[in-house]
Design an enzyme around this catalytic site. Sequence first.
Site, short mmCIF file in Angstrom:
data_model
loop_
_atom_site.label_atom_id
_atom_site.label_comp_id
_atom_site.label_asym_id
_atom_site.label_seq_id
_atom_site.Cartn_x
_atom_site.Cartn_y
_atom_site.Cartn_z
CD1 TRP A 188 -2.76 1.57 0.49
CD2 TRP A 188 -1.47 2.49 2.14
NE1 TRP A 188 -3.19 2.98 0.90
CE2 TRP A 188 -2.16 3.48 1.64
CE3 TRP A 188 -0.32 2.62 3.13
CZ2 TRP A 188 -2.42 4.62 2.53
CZ3 TRP A 188 -0.24 3.83 3.75
CH2 TRP A 188 -1.32 4.91 3.40
CD GLU A 229 -4.54 -1.70 2.02
OE1 GLU A 229 -3.49 -1.75 2.64
OE2 GLU A 229 -5.45 -1.40 2.98
CE LYS A 231 -6.89 5.54 2.92
NZ LYS A 231 -5.81 5.68 4.02
CG ASP A 262 -8.65 -1.18 4.72
OD1 ASP A 262 -9.74 -0.99 5.19
OD2 ASP A 262 -7.83 -1.10 5.23
CG HIS A 265 -8.93 1.55 1.96
ND1 HIS A 265 -7.52 1.07 1.50
CD2 HIS A 265 -8.69 2.07 3.24
CE1 HIS A 265 -6.83 1.47 2.44
NE2 HIS A 265 -7.35 2.03 3.40
CG HIS A 289 -6.13 -4.68 5.19
ND1 HIS A 289 -5.22 -3.66 5.15
CD2 HIS A 289 -5.15 -5.72 5.45
CE1 HIS A 289 -3.86 -4.00 5.08
NE2 HIS A 289 -3.98 -5.55 5.34
CG ASP A 297 -10.68 6.90 11.15
OD1 ASP A 297 -9.47 7.45 10.93
OD2 ASP A 297 -10.80 5.90 11.78
CG ASP A 299 -7.59 2.70 9.82
OD1 ASP A 299 -7.53 1.67 9.04
OD2 ASP A 299 -7.07 3.88 8.96
CG ASP A 329 -5.28 -1.65 8.28
OD1 ASP A 329 -4.93 -1.16 8.99
OD2 ASP A 329 -5.32 -1.09 7.07
C1 RNT Z 1 -3.80 2.39 4.88
C2 RNT Z 1 -4.09 1.15 4.56
C3 RNT Z 1 -2.73 0.42 4.96
C4 RNT Z 1 -2.23 0.57 6.56
C5 RNT Z 1 -1.20 -0.36 7.02
C6 RNT Z 1 -0.75 0.17 8.42
O1 RNT Z 1 -4.83 3.23 4.41
O2 RNT Z 1 -5.14 0.52 5.02
O3 RNT Z 1 -3.16 -1.09 4.97
O4 RNT Z 1 -3.52 0.92 7.32
O5 RNT Z 1 -0.43 -0.66 6.29
ZN ZN Z 2 -5.66 -1.65 5.09
#
Ligand code: RNT
Ligand code: ZN
Length: 422
Positions: A188, A229, A231, A262, A265, A289, A297, A299, A329
């Site tokens: 990523w 990955e 986003k 993810d 994302h 993820h 956000d 995460d 993640d």
């Molecule tokens: C960031 C990605 C990535 C990170 C990690 C820490 O937007 O999701 O995967 O969160 O690599």
């Molecule tokens: Zn991620």
Amino acid sequence: MKPSRNLGKAFALAKARYAALGVDVDAALSILETVCVSIQCWQGDDVRGFENTGAALGGGLAVLGSYPGRARTPDELRRDVEKVFSLVPGVHRFALHASYGEFGGLRVDRDAVLPEHFQNWVSWARGLGIGLDFNQTFFAHPMAESGFTLTHPDPAVRGFWIEHGRRCREIGASFGKALGTACVTNLWIPDGWKDTPVDRRGPRERLADSLDEVFKKRFSQTVHWDSVEPKLFGLGSESYVAGSYDFYLSYAVTRRKMLCLDTGHFHPTENLADKLSAVMPWVPGVLLHVSRGIRWDSDHVVTLQDAVVDIAQELVRNSYLGRVRLGLDYFDASINRIAAWVIGIRSVLKAILLALLEPTAELKRLETEGDLTGRLALLEECKHLPWGIVWEHHCDRQAVPSDISWLQEVRRYEKEVLSGRP
Ligand code: RNT
Ligand code: ZN
């Protein structure tokens, strides 16, 4: 709190209830036992890693909160993760970032990382009988301060990061070889623009070329897989992300790479679960993820939400568990970090259990026969079947806390271990 003395009785009743719908609870549990989640190292220390360069995190990643007890050394992190493993059922994996190497006090730059810097991690994983996954670290570094890495217009900067990408794949492959289970190295990059760019094409063409350089060397699938990955946007890359979904889906399909999806994302109204059956015919595999996006956000700690259950249902209904790697993640520094891990892992496993306990054959029959009323009614009914008892039975059998008593253990650990970390 002791696990309910009546758990055995309750489980027998639950099992009968499911059997009446044609669901074999024991078969479901024997699959659940094999479900493996790759635990993200970065929840334990707020994505700091062990390079000690003092560089800001950057890359649009922001860890908020100041809960005490973050792991400050690899040994502390390993100890914390072992505690986590003791509080969740099953055998899982551990996902490292390149910035978590052990460099013995030396300054080893990202373009110089080697398998030997991760030797302690491998020995630790071998001792626990778990596999390791890996991630290149394209942030928290002076060469990433501009916000551009593999897409940077300066060939020297690009070259530095290409070398990092390559070396990390060697490290990932060394994990796979040493531990006898293929490592997924996930790539990523944060590259993107805060405000409207004029040249959208250049960075993406450079990214395609850089990736082809990073991925030039081939590894046996028994030791190593790559994933990429995408986003939608990040903090500071609101207007444009070079590694967008369209970009990486196309890349993964044409280059035979795993696609990392993810859950944080995508646009909030997009349904990640729906993407699985759309991409699986075209990519060799998917790395998930699992995260919890809230507004902008991506995460937050994973909880048992519809979005996660929907994904679990797609994995189970379509027999994708063998081709999808499950990973977490998120990073939350506002609560106990061990608890953050435990809650997320247990939630993902609960979602998989819910999916495994679904009377899928009956639902498919209703759908095929055009009984859409019956399909909706049964889907709704499934939500309150006694799956919680099955979960408790499963945890009990795996000798891990079946109820919230895991929290007492976390609190004890906090008092005895974490509180000694100023
Ligand atoms: C960031 C990605 C990535 C990170 C990690 C820490 O937007 O999701 O995967 O969160 O690599
Ligand atoms: Zn991620």
